[in-house]
Design a protein around this motif. Sequence first.
Motif, PDB file in Angstrom:
ATOM      1  N   LEU A 107       0.847  -1.184   0.000  1.00 37.70           N
ATOM      2  CA  LEU A 107       0.000   0.000   0.000  1.00 37.70           C
ATOM      3  C   LEU A 107       0.889   1.243   0.000  1.00 37.70           C
ATOM      4  O   LEU A 107       0.531   2.292  -0.506  1.00 37.70           O
ATOM      5  CB  LEU A 107      -0.882  -0.028   1.256  1.00 37.70           C
ATOM      6  N   GLY A 108       2.067   1.097   0.577  1.00 35.34           N
ATOM      7  CA  GLY A 108       3.029   2.193   0.620  1.00 35.34           C
ATOM      8  C   GLY A 108       3.964   2.016   1.791  1.00 35.34           C
ATOM      9  O   GLY A 108       3.772   1.123   2.623  1.00 35.34           O
ATOM     10  N   ALA A 109       4.987   2.855   1.852  1.00 37.91           N
ATOM     11  CA  ALA A 109       5.891   2.850   2.996  1.00 37.91           C
ATOM     12  C   ALA A 109       5.079   3.185   4.242  1.00 37.91           C
ATOM     13  O   ALA A 109       4.125   3.966   4.185  1.00 37.91           O
ATOM     14  CB  ALA A 109       6.998   3.874   2.784  1.00 37.91           C
ATOM     15  N   PHE A 110       5.456   2.600   5.390  1.00 39.77           N
ATOM     16  CA  PHE A 110       4.710   2.815   6.634  1.00 39.77           C
ATOM     17  C   PHE A 110       4.755   4.296   7.033  1.00 39.77           C
ATOM     18  O   PHE A 110       5.782   4.949   6.932  1.00 39.77           O
ATOM     19  CB  PHE A 110       5.306   1.942   7.747  1.00 39.77           C
ATOM     20  N   CYS A 111       3.604   4.775   7.487  1.00 40.57           N
ATOM     21  CA  CYS A 111       3.469   6.201   7.812  1.00 40.57           C
ATOM     22  C   CYS A 111       3.427   6.476   9.306  1.00 40.57           C
ATOM     23  O   CYS A 111       2.836   7.465   9.744  1.00 40.57           O
ATOM     24  CB  CYS A 111       2.204   6.763   7.166  1.00 40.57           C
ATOM     25  N   GLY A 112       4.023   5.613  10.135  1.00 39.60           N
ATOM     26  CA  GLY A 112       3.971   5.826  11.583  1.00 39.60           C
ATOM     27  C   GLY A 112       5.029   6.804  12.071  1.00 39.60           C
ATOM     28  O   GLY A 112       5.964   7.142  11.337  1.00 39.60           O
ATOM     29  N   ALA A 113       4.863   7.236  13.321  1.00 31.06           N
ATOM     30  CA  ALA A 113       5.811   8.180  13.911  1.00 31.06           C
ATOM     31  C   ALA A 113       7.211   7.577  13.997  1.00 31.06           C
ATOM     32  O   ALA A 113       8.210   8.266  13.768  1.00 31.06           O
ATOM     33  CB  ALA A 113       5.330   8.595  15.299  1.00 31.06           C
ATOM     34  N   ASP A 114       7.284   6.266  14.315  1.00 30.03           N
ATOM     35  CA  ASP A 114       8.605   5.628  14.434  1.00 30.03           C
ATOM     36  C   ASP A 114       9.339   5.619  13.094  1.00 30.03           C
ATOM     37  O   ASP A 114      10.547   5.830  13.031  1.00 30.03           O
ATOM     38  CB  ASP A 114       8.485   4.207  15.004  1.00 30.03           C
ATOM     39  N   ALA A 115       8.579   5.392  12.001  1.00 28.21           N
ATOM     40  CA  ALA A 115       9.194   5.396  10.674  1.00 28.21           C
ATOM     41  C   ALA A 115       9.743   6.782  10.339  1.00 28.21           C
ATOM     42  O   ALA A 115      10.831   6.919   9.781  1.00 28.21           O
ATOM     43  CB  ALA A 115       8.187   4.951   9.615  1.00 28.21           C
ATOM     44  N   GLU A 116       9.001   7.807  10.712  1.00 33.24           N
ATOM     45  CA  GLU A 116       9.466   9.177  10.459  1.00 33.24           C
ATOM     46  C   GLU A 116      10.723   9.470  11.286  1.00 33.24           C
ATOM     47  O   GLU A 116      11.677  10.066  10.793  1.00 33.24           O
ATOM     48  CB  GLU A 116       8.364  10.184  10.816  1.00 33.24           C
ATOM     49  N   GLU A 117      10.701   9.034  12.541  1.00 28.18           N
ATOM     50  CA  GLU A 117      11.850   9.280  13.433  1.00 28.18           C
ATOM     51  C   GLU A 117      13.118   8.619  12.924  1.00 28.18           C
ATOM     52  O   GLU A 117      14.219   9.088  13.178  1.00 28.18           O
ATOM     53  CB  GLU A 117      11.556   8.723  14.830  1.00 28.18           C
ATOM     54  N   ARG A 118      12.953   7.503  12.221  1.00 31.16           N
ATOM     55  CA  ARG A 118      14.137   6.790  11.728  1.00 31.16           C
ATOM     56  C   ARG A 118      14.434   7.122  10.271  1.00 31.16           C
ATOM     57  O   ARG A 118      15.267   6.484   9.634  1.00 31.16           O
ATOM     58  CB  ARG A 118      13.956   5.283  11.922  1.00 31.16           C
ATOM     59  N   GLY A 119      13.744   8.140   9.743  1.00 28.55           N
ATOM     60  CA  GLY A 119      14.135   8.652   8.427  1.00 28.55           C
ATOM     61  C   GLY A 119      13.557   7.883   7.253  1.00 28.55           C
ATOM     62  O   GLY A 119      14.297   7.432   6.374  1.00 28.55           O
ATOM     63  N   GLN A 120      12.246   7.741   7.207  1.00 27.83           N
ATOM     64  CA  GLN A 120      11.606   7.036   6.095  1.00 27.83           C
ATOM     65  C   GLN A 120      11.960   7.683   4.751  1.00 27.83           C
ATOM     66  O   GLN A 120      12.290   6.995   3.793  1.00 27.83           O
ATOM     67  CB  GLN A 120      10.082   7.044   6.312  1.00 27.83           C
ATOM     68  N   GLY A 121      11.885   9.011   4.717  1.00 29.16           N
ATOM     69  CA  GLY A 121      12.193   9.720   3.471  1.00 29.16           C
ATOM     70  C   GLY A 121      13.623   9.462   3.029  1.00 29.16           C
ATOM     71  O   GLY A 121      13.885   9.152   1.861  1.00 29.16           O
ATOM     72  N   LEU A 122      14.553   9.539   3.958  1.00 26.47           N
ATOM     73  CA  LEU A 122      15.963   9.309   3.645  1.00 26.47           C
ATOM     74  C   LEU A 122      16.192   7.880   3.163  1.00 26.47           C
ATOM     75  O   LEU A 122      16.931   7.648   2.199  1.00 26.47           O
ATOM     76  CB  LEU A 122      16.826   9.586   4.879  1.00 26.47           C
ATOM     77  N   ALA A 123      15.543   6.926   3.820  1.00 30.27           N
ATOM     78  CA  ALA A 123      15.733   5.519   3.452  1.00 30.27           C
ATOM     79  C   ALA A 123      15.318   5.290   1.995  1.00 30.27           C
ATOM     80  O   ALA A 123      16.035   4.635   1.235  1.00 30.27           O
ATOM     81  CB  ALA A 123      14.931   4.615   4.389  1.00 30.27           C
TER      82      ALA A 123
END
Lengths: 264, 274
Positions: A107-123
Amino acid sequence: MTAYEKLRIARTTGRPTGRAYIDSLFTEQVFLHGDRRYGEDGAILGGIGYLERLPVTFLAIEKGQDLQDRLARNFGCPKPEGYRKALRLMKQAEKFGRPVLCFVDTLGAFCGADAEERGQGLAIAENLLEMAGLTVPILTTVIGEGGSGGALALGVADRVYMLENAVYSVISPEGCASILWKDSAKVEQAADCLHITAEDMLRFGVAEAVFPETFDRFPQMCEQIKNRYLQDLSELLSKPIGQMLEERYQRFRKIGIFTENGEA
Amino acid sequence: MKFLTNLLSKLSGKDEAPLICKSCKTEIPAKVARKNDYLCSSCGKYLRFGGRRRIQWIADEKTFQEISPNLSSQDFLQFPNYAQKLWEAENTTGEKDAVVCGTAKIKGNPCVIFAMEPDFIMASMGSVVGEKITRAFEYALEHQLPVLGFTASGGARMQEGIVSLMQMAKVSAAVRRHSDAGNLYLTVLTDPTTGGVTASFAMQGDIILAEPGALVGFAGRRVVEQTTGSNLPKDFQRSEFLLQHGFVDEIVSRSKLKETIALLLRMHNREVRI
């Protein structure tokens, strides 16, 4: 069939998921885990197996089989550690000259707070950058849903294939309807407007081929897919690396529709 | 009807459109904003600004030369209201699309520069943004120049469907080639940088600077709140949050930005040898 009907089919529970393709296409698999940075993400399966006599690295976004499995795999929505694991295994494949075969169903990359904290965009950004220059062939097959950047993070490939009813989209039709029309019920219309079907992907040069879905004869279906992979891999492996990379560059370079000084 | 007022002021030969402070809603004439380094003259907060204004502000006078100014988006999917949105955005901003690219000097240091325009459909990335930034990197590679990019974006432009998603890959590939040849790519994350732009060229800089308080993230705050099921801290996805989590090199205030960029460009000047 409408885009929305295809979307529904692409999301059907019971449809073969990443694991089924790995089991059917590759022999003697070894699964490899973890990003060696933070953790292991069950949403992406990775490992080494044989495609006929050729060792390859496989990466598959896995939605899960039953409820428990789906929960463990976060319903196929990878976190940064999943994309980093994928990147680690791609770099490993590059070192040992193994082609990389990716299977996308998310459906897409996970949109949780933990994913954001660990740099989803950068990954995701790092995968795009690295895949653009990876010196081994990359083949990506969208087997169900190709959801946005989370799908593209395994999709900067030399060849992209779509299953007959698979979809590939810049945003989920639900998200699109909610943002543009503040009405998530307009999913059908959004799916139509976004042009997400396999035929659309051929038209826009996003995919090279469509695989028919004959799930009742799954082994035979995978045999056909395997033949296509082998054919395309032997073509790619026969090219000088520089030429393969130049063609990968041009494959994406030419996508875009605009006018310049009023001319298309 | 912002575009109408702007259109009228344009036609009547008045100054460029005023800026509106997001914090206190004060309308600030463009000239005043420029003189004040784009800080709100009423509440002191940062004004959202980008595109051509941003380049005029940061570049040495009369050094900017635009690359590919005449690219326009097409409504090739006949997406509902897209043609209308493009027309409005063009009239509001006076730009053909959401990014301005070219060559410029920063305190004498030559570079290729791009700046996204947040007032143009949220600086979303469609074919034109993807193509222009790709060309900017290709130009920089050809001339062995560093790239300085000011990012701001709502993400990929969904009105262009899958073609907009592919721009992320297209630009990334150009960034990669530029980087492989040993060239510097310096990004400045400005408010707001989100979605597909964060997940591609915004985070691909060798050095990543951010403006104070800029919103930078992949998923939107509302979506994250829905997914996480709880309220998020106030500074969530702000540049200070990103610095703390290790994703930006430094936060630089507007008053220090020009000298910091100039220094970094100078430090990467490849012609200087002992």
